[in-house]
Each structure stands twice: as structure tokens, then as C-alpha cells.
Design a protein around this motif. Structure first.
Motif, PDB file in Angstrom:
ATOM      1  N   GLY A 217      24.464  90.679  -9.129  1.00 18.34           N
ATOM      2  CA  GLY A 217      25.710  90.280  -9.777  1.00 18.34           C
ATOM      3  C   GLY A 217      25.970  91.175 -10.973  1.00 18.34           C
ATOM      4  N   VAL A 218      27.218  91.547 -11.179  1.00 15.67           N
ATOM      5  CA  VAL A 218      27.554  92.479 -12.258  1.00 15.67           C
ATOM      6  C   VAL A 218      27.187  91.903 -13.620  1.00 15.67           C
ATOM      7  N   ASP A 219      27.576  90.659 -13.886  1.00 19.16           N
ATOM      8  CA  ASP A 219      27.304  90.069 -15.197  1.00 19.16           C
ATOM      9  C   ASP A 219      25.808  89.970 -15.477  1.00 19.16           C
ATOM     10  N   ALA A 220      25.061  89.447 -14.529  1.00 17.52           N
ATOM     11  CA  ALA A 220      23.622  89.264 -14.738  1.00 17.52           C
ATOM     12  C   ALA A 220      22.927  90.606 -14.937  1.00 17.52           C
ATOM     13  N   LEU A 221      23.328  91.609 -14.164  1.00 21.62           N
ATOM     14  CA  LEU A 221      22.697  92.920 -14.269  1.00 21.62           C
ATOM     15  C   LEU A 221      23.054  93.587 -15.587  1.00 21.62           C
ATOM     16  N   ARG A 222      24.341  93.562 -15.934  1.00 26.39           N
ATOM     17  CA  ARG A 222      24.758  94.198 -17.192  1.00 26.39           C
ATOM     18  C   ARG A 222      24.081  93.529 -18.393  1.00 26.39           C
ATOM     19  N   TYR A 223      24.116  92.212 -18.450  1.00 24.20           N
ATOM     20  CA  TYR A 223      23.559  91.518 -19.603  1.00 24.20           C
ATOM     21  C   TYR A 223      22.055  91.768 -19.710  1.00 24.20           C
ATOM     22  N   SER A 224      21.364  91.708 -18.574  1.00 25.63           N
ATOM     23  CA  SER A 224      19.911  91.871 -18.586  1.00 25.63           C
ATOM     24  C   SER A 224      19.503  93.270 -19.037  1.00 25.63           C
ATOM     25  N   LEU A 225      20.302  94.269 -18.675  1.00 25.47           N
ATOM     26  CA  LEU A 225      20.004  95.636 -19.102  1.00 25.47           C
ATOM     27  C   LEU A 225      20.400  95.865 -20.555  1.00 25.47           C
ATOM     28  N   ALA A 226      21.413  95.156 -21.030  1.00 23.28           N
ATOM     29  CA  ALA A 226      21.914  95.371 -22.391  1.00 23.28           C
ATOM     30  C   ALA A 226      21.078  94.676 -23.449  1.00 23.28           C
ATOM     31  N   ARG A 227      20.263  93.692 -23.083  1.00 22.70           N
ATOM     32  CA  ARG A 227      19.589  92.888 -24.110  1.00 22.70           C
ATOM     33  C   ARG A 227      18.260  93.480 -24.570  1.00 22.70           C
ATOM     34  N   TYR A 228      17.956  94.699 -24.136  1.00 22.78           N
ATOM     35  CA  TYR A 228      16.734  95.371 -24.569  1.00 22.78           C
ATOM     36  C   TYR A 228      17.061  96.748 -25.139  1.00 22.78           C
ATOM     37  N   PRO A 229      16.280  97.214 -26.121  1.00 17.61           N
ATOM     38  CA  PRO A 229      16.503  98.567 -26.650  1.00 17.61           C
ATOM     39  C   PRO A 229      16.359  99.619 -25.553  1.00 17.61           C
ATOM     40  N   ALA A 230      17.099 100.698 -25.677  1.00 19.18           N
ATOM     41  CA  ALA A 230      17.097 101.748 -24.658  1.00 19.18           C
ATOM     42  C   ALA A 230      15.722 102.373 -24.479  1.00 19.18           C
ATOM     43  N   ASP A 231      14.940 102.443 -25.557  1.00 14.48           N
ATOM     44  CA  ASP A 231      13.646 103.129 -25.479  1.00 14.48           C
ATOM     45  C   ASP A 231      12.511 102.213 -25.024  1.00 14.48           C
ATOM     46  N   SER A 232      12.851 101.014 -24.522  1.00  8.58           N
ATOM     47  CA  SER A 232      11.832 100.094 -24.016  1.00  8.58           C
ATOM     48  C   SER A 232      11.779 100.154 -22.495  1.00  8.58           C
ATOM     49  N   PRO A 233      10.616 100.483 -21.909  1.00  9.47           N
ATOM     50  CA  PRO A 233      10.497 100.378 -20.446  1.00  9.47           C
ATOM     51  C   PRO A 233      10.812  98.946 -20.029  1.00  9.47           C
ATOM     52  N   LEU A 234      11.441  98.786 -18.887  1.00  9.96           N
ATOM     53  CA  LEU A 234      11.990  97.477 -18.544  1.00  9.96           C
ATOM     54  C   LEU A 234      11.663  97.109 -17.103  1.00  9.96           C
ATOM     55  N   VAL A 235      11.184  95.880 -16.920  1.00 10.70           N
ATOM     56  CA  VAL A 235      10.948  95.338 -15.590  1.00 10.70           C
ATOM     57  C   VAL A 235      11.746  94.042 -15.475  1.00 10.70           C
ATOM     58  N   LEU A 236      12.660  94.002 -14.513  1.00 13.69           N
ATOM     59  CA  LEU A 236      13.499  92.818 -14.321  1.00 13.69           C
ATOM     60  C   LEU A 236      13.195  92.191 -12.968  1.00 13.69           C
ATOM     61  N   ASP A 237      13.097  90.882 -12.954  1.00 13.05           N
ATOM     62  CA  ASP A 237      12.848  90.156 -11.725  1.00 13.05           C
ATOM     63  C   ASP A 237      14.152  89.526 -11.249  1.00 13.05           C
ATOM     64  N   VAL A 238      14.545  89.837 -10.025  1.00 13.86           N
ATOM     65  CA  VAL A 238      15.817  89.361  -9.490  1.00 13.86           C
ATOM     66  C   VAL A 238      15.920  87.839  -9.591  1.00 13.86           C
ATOM     67  N   ALA A 239      14.856  87.142  -9.242  1.00 16.78           N
ATOM     68  CA  ALA A 239      14.892  85.679  -9.262  1.00 16.78           C
ATOM     69  C   ALA A 239      15.114  85.140 -10.670  1.00 16.78           C
ATOM     70  N   GLU A 240      14.522  85.799 -11.660  1.00 10.97           N
ATOM     71  CA  GLU A 240      14.615  85.317 -13.037  1.00 10.97           C
ATOM     72  C   GLU A 240      16.007  85.530 -13.614  1.00 10.97           C
ATOM     73  N   ILE A 241      16.614  86.688 -13.344  1.00 11.22           N
ATOM     74  CA  ILE A 241      17.886  87.009 -14.001  1.00 11.22           C
ATOM     75  C   ILE A 241      19.101  86.493 -13.229  1.00 11.22           C
ATOM     76  N   THR A 242      18.854  85.835 -12.103  1.00 16.07           N
ATOM     77  CA  THR A 242      19.981  85.271 -11.345  1.00 16.07           C
ATOM     78  C   THR A 242      19.940  83.750 -11.272  1.00 16.07           C
ATOM     79  N   LYS A 243      18.898  83.117 -11.776  1.00 16.07           N
ATOM     80  CA  LYS A 243      18.807  81.666 -11.636  1.00 16.07           C
ATOM     81  C   LYS A 243      19.726  80.949 -12.628  1.00 16.07           C
ATOM     82  N   ALA A 244      20.273  79.843 -12.181  1.00 18.04           N
ATOM     83  CA  ALA A 244      21.169  79.030 -13.004  1.00 18.04           C
ATOM     84  C   ALA A 244      20.329  78.084 -13.845  1.00 18.04           C
ATOM     85  N   SER A 245      19.792  78.611 -14.936  1.00 18.13           N
ATOM     86  CA  SER A 245      18.876  77.843 -15.775  1.00 18.13           C
ATOM     87  C   SER A 245      18.999  78.324 -17.210  1.00 18.13           C
ATOM     88  N   ASN A 246      18.715  77.435 -18.140  1.00 15.69           N
ATOM     89  CA  ASN A 246      18.737  77.820 -19.547  1.00 15.69           C
ATOM     90  C   ASN A 246      17.646  78.812 -19.887  1.00 15.69           C
TER      91      ASN A 246
END
Length: 558
Positions: free
Chosen positions: A395-424
């Protein structure tokens, strides 16, 4: 009262002490003062250490200066109390009415709230992605598509005149290899060893044939040139469409080839020769970048007469400067650390101060996990997942937000299940849900016949006097400063973290019975209900504005 307004009040108090002759500041009264929110409850609404900073210059001790400043501030409009703590910290409590006015200011400003003039007058070029037009955009480009766009948005919000630019690498041997791969696919022949693979090449061959019937019946160089031009046109359009669908837009698509066709490269070389930074050695033409800290000199023209990429990079930088940009920001991938020194040296050779005109941001790699395994394979590209596939999967929103919330110089690992779940537990869901909650509250208010009061005659800011009201108002008041900081530091992740904190404060306010916006039972809406209605609209405005700076939508329903 916003932090900026309180800063002005403190500056005025310092100036009053100077005018009275009770304070001497050899360097003059500062134009602004740092104001922060205390970490502990009971320490007021805001705190400042200005007395500690100025006491030595003033020839007094911090505590004495703090006491004198406190007397002035207690008499200032909107200040409820001032406590001098420790060696001279000032803990300041703002009157409810003064604090409550923030809500009206936010609502009145609307989409403009958070914008400042801290970078007013600066013309900034932000170049990012800059991929070869030989294939679809992929995961390696996705992080810069988000961060480059978000950086441009916060710079513009801070008052800068920003141009988003995509440098099209449409010159060089890779373009001929690209065309040869399309031709091979169309003719059913094996792809060249140094060509391009993947189903997208087969799709391109069909698209080229449909757009230019008979093109593959041409011979030799004529066919190569025609296919190269048409394939490039179609592939570039696809990249542009990909980015538009990802909510990333560019003001300028700049062709590398145009630098050479316009004569900019020879003009650049001639200019560098005049400045004495070019020399010949072993039949090649070099730029003496070691004079400005580079680890080695750089070749501009090889001994066989071929221009290097560095020659194009130099001409491109000077082209940007000639177009009137004060600062050129480059966003480069993790494998481009070596470019920093050479680009800075190049700018210095061109006669600029690179500390003022050039900035290079290096981003680290991103990994996407699905079901515990790294997401790598692409149906179209064959080797790496494309931007389109990622957006469809996440999803565009989930992907954009998840990539934007970390500094550019930080290696990043994102889990699809975590960043797409409807949860607080999912930050993007948490922030978007807070916005949707404000929309639902206001819809319920409309059903009850509640109308947003006139901000000058029907809104009493002093009614926002509960502790939770104050916490939310102070959070909203911080937004302009967060935006300015994100722009100055090129760190849009500060916006995301601020939104999460503010959503948390809002949810606590929402759960507080004494802060209900809607009247209970058959009670009519009173002045306090209407005051909190203004506060809800202000919260809605800030969350929407913050999400917009990240290129993320603010849904009305979740």
C-alpha cells in the motif's frame, strides 16, 4: 501561546531589563530564545535555560538573572506563573486563555499551519532517484522516492523555493545495450551478454512494435537508434507513471544527453582550464581535485577521447548553479560514499564553497520481509521487486510512512505483516486512525447541530483549562518548530515521530471524561463543548498537515 510566541515574550523581558539598566549584555539581546516542553509534570508548561546561557556574559550568576527575568515575565500577558529552579532554569506556566488561543490559530491557518519562513529566500535543488531509463523502478529507488520527496516538502514548508529534479542517465553504452535487448526479444533471439533481462523487456518489445509498426524491420544502426529512442520514451513514461502513483512528483526531468548536445560539457572543461584546475597526463585530461581534499585526481576525458561520467557530473552541477540554485542537494545510495569527497572537490574547483552550495545525503539499504523471508524476486524485473509491486503488496501510504519514519542513514528492515496490520502497534495506522477519529467526532457533532463557533466572538480559549487540554495544545503548538527542524536537518522522520506523539496525546485527551466535546444526553452544546470542537478541528488540521508533508493521505474513515 506557541513556543515561538513565548520566545518573543522572553526576548522582550530581557530587553526590558537592559532598558532599565539592570542587565548588561555586551553582544546585545538575542533575537530568539530556546523554549522546551519540560519532561516532568509539575515543571510548568515550558522551560528555558536562557539565564544559564547569558549569565556569564552579563557578569552575574544564573540564579540572580533567572529571578530578575521571572519578575518581568510574571507581569507579561498570557503568563500564569514562573518558577526559578535549580541554578537558574525557568519553568513557565501559561494562562489557559493564552494557551487555548493556539487552537484558534491552527484552525485559522488551516493547511498553512506549520509553515515558517526560516529558509525564506533560499533556492534549493533536490535531486533524487536519477535512475537509468532502462527498466522499472525497484526497491533500491523506493526509499529515495519517499525521502527525497518528503525532504523537498519540508524545505518548501520552511519557506525555501524548492525544485525536485530527476537526472535521466540517458547517455552511454547502457542505452545501446538496452535497445539491443529489446531487439533480441522482438526477433526471438538470445539477449546480449551485457543486455537486460526480465519479462519487462518482452513487454517493451511489444509496446515498441505497437507504437512504431515496422521498426524492427529496419537494419543495423538505423534500427538500433530508432528502438533506443522509442524504448527510452516508453520506459521513461512508465517510470514517471510509477512515481506519480506513488505520490512522488518532479518539477524537472533533466536529460544527461542534453548536456552534451547543448555544448555544456566542453564549456565546463574550458571554464575549469581557465581556473587552473585541469591538467593533461598520459594522454588523458584530469581535474586536480586533490587540491580540495579528494583522495585522488579525477579523469574528465580518457586517453581514447571518451568523456567520463565525472565530466557529465561537473557540467550538470554547474548547470544547476547557472539556473540560480543556491544549494544543490544530492540523495545518493549506500554504494556512493566515495562520491561525497569528489563532488565537494569538484564544486571547489568550480569556484564555489561546497559547504554553502552542495550537500550530499547517503541513504542505507532497505530489506522487505514477507513470511520471514526477504522479498527479492520480481515477476517483471526477474531479480529485484519493483516499486509497483511493493506498492501493491504493502500500500502506498503504509510504504511511504514506514520508509519516512527513519533517518536516511539507518539500515532498515520492514516486515510486510507489521506495517500493513490494522493495529495501534502499526504507526501509520495509529496516526491515520487519530485523524479518522477527529473526522468521526466532527460528523457526530454535525448530526447534533453543532457548528464551529466564530473564532473571535464565539470561542473562549480559557475554557480549555483541563490538564489534558493543555497537553494537547502544547503538542499542537510544537508543530511549526518540528517542521522547521526537519527542514534544517533534512530529517523528515521528525515529522512522523511528532505525529505519533501527538496522536498519543490526542487519544489520552479523547479518553478523558472531563474533556468531552459532545454534550451528554439531551444537554445542549455549551461554550465548553464548542471550545473543544475548535480543539478537535485544530488536531485534525495538524495531523493532516503532517501526513501531507510525508506524502501520506489523511483518511476520514478507517
Amino acid at each position: 501561546m506557541t513556543p515561538a510566541q513565548l520566545s518573543t515574550t522572553i526576548v522582550d523581558a530581557l530587553q526590558a531589563l537592559v532598558d532599565q539598566g539592570s542587565l548588561t549584555l555586551p553582544d546585545g539581546v538575542p533575537s530568539e530564545v530556546t523554549v522546551e516542553r519540560p519532561r516532568q509534570k509539575g515543571h510548568g508548561d515550558y522551560a528555558t535555560n536562557v539565564a544559564l546561557q547569558l549569565a556569564k556574559k552579563a557578569g552575574t550568576n544564573p540564579r540572580a538573572l533567572g529571578e530578575a527575568l521571572a519578575v518581568q515575565l510574571r507581569a507579561a500577558e498570557g503568563i500564569g506563573d514562573v518558577e526559578v529552579a535549580g541554578p537558574g532554569f525557568l519553568n513557565i506556566t501559561v494562562e489557559a486563555g493564552a494557551q487555548g488561543k493556539v487552537a484558534a490559530e491552527v484552525v485559522a491557518a488551516g493547511a498553512a499551519y506549520g509553515r515558517t519562513d526560516t529558509l525564506d529566500g533560499q533556492r534549493i535543488n533536490v535531486e533524487f532517484i536519477s535512475a537509468n531509463p532502462t527498466g522499472p523502478l525497484h526497491l533500491g529507488h523506493t526509499r529515495w522516492a519517499v525521502l527525497g520527496d518528503a525532504i523537498a516538502r519540508v524545505l518548501a514548508a520552511a519557506g525555501a523555493e524548492v525544485t525536485r529534479e530527476f537526472y535521466i542517465n540517458d547517455r552511454g553504452v547502457q542505452m545501446n545495450n538496452f535497445a539491443a535487448s529489446i531487439i533480441a526479444s522482438a526477433l526471438g533471439e538470445p539477449k546480449p551478454d551485457d543486455g537486460y533481462a526480465g519479462a519487462y523487456i518482452d513487454d517493451l518489445a511489444k509496446a515498441v512494435a505497437a507504437a512504431s509498426p515496422g521498426i524492427f524491420e529496419l537494419e543495423g544502426d538505423e534500427r538500433l537508434a530508432a528502438v533506443r529512442a522509442k524504448g527510452y520514451e516508453i520506459q521513461l513514461k512508465e517510470q514517471q507513471d510509477q512515481l506519480a502513483g506513488f505520490n512522488t512528483h518532479f518539477d524537472v526531468w533533466f536529460s544527461e544527453l542534453s548536456l552534451h548536445e547543448s555544448g555544456s560539457v566542453p564549456e565546463t572543461l574550458a571554464s575549469l582550464k581557465e581556473k587552473g584546475h585541469v591538467f593533461e597526463q598520459d594522454g588523458a585530461l584530469w581535474m586536480r581535485t586533490t587540491d580540495y581534499g579528494d583522495d585522488k585526481d579525477r579523469v574528465l576525458i580518457k586517453s581514447d577521447g571518451e568523456l567520463t561520467y565525472f565530466a557529465s557530473d561537473t557540467a550538470y552541477y554547474l548547470n544547476k548553479r547557472a539556473r540560480g540554485f543556491d544549494r544543490c542537494i544530492y540523495l545518493l545510495g549506500a554504494d556512493h560514499h566515495g562520491y561525497v569527497g569528489r563532488l565537494r572537490a569538484m564544486a571547489a574547483c568550480a569556484g564555489d564553497d561546497p559547504a554553502q552550495t552542495l550537500e550530499v545525503l547517503i541513504g542505507q539499504l532497505v530489506k522487505i520481509l514477507k513470511d520471514g523471508a526477504e522479498l527479492k524476486l520480481s515477476k517483471r524485473a526477474g531479480t529485484i521487486v519493483t516499486l509497483d509491486e511493493l506498492a501493491e503488496e504493502i500500500g502506498v501510504d503504509a510504504l511511504r510512512y514506514s520508509l519516512a519514519r527513519y533517518p536516511a542513514d539507518s539500515p532498515l528492515v520492514l516486515d510486510v505483516a507489521e506495517i500493513t496490520k490494522a493495529s495501534n502497534d502499526n504507526p501509520v495506522y495509529y496516526v491515520q486512525y487519530a485523524h479518522a477519529r477527529t473526522c468521526r467526532m466532527l460528523a457526530n457533532a454535525a448530526d447534533l447541530g453543532m457548528v464551529l463557533p466564530d473564532l473571535t466572538t464565539g470561542f473562549d480559549p480559557a475554557l480549555l483549562d483541563h490538564e489534558r487540554d493543555g497537553e494537547l495544545l502544547r503538542a499542537l503548538a510544537e508543530f511549526p518548530r518540528v517542521v522547521a527542524s526537519a527542514a534544517e536537518l533534512r530529517e523528515p522522520h521528525r515529522i512522523a515521530r511528532y505525529l505519533e506523539d501527538t496522536a498519543s496525546v490526542f487519544n489520552k485527551w479523547y479518553d478523558t471524561k472531563e474533556c468531552r466535546m459532545l454534550p451528554q444526553g439531551d444537554e445542549p452544546a455549551g461554550p465548553a463543548n464548542l471550545a473543544r470542537m475548535v480543539l478537535v478541528v485544530a488536531t485534525q488540521t495538524v495531523i493532516a498537515n503532517g501526513l501531507d508533508l510525508l506524502g501520506v493521505s489523511a483518511p476520514e474513515r478507517m
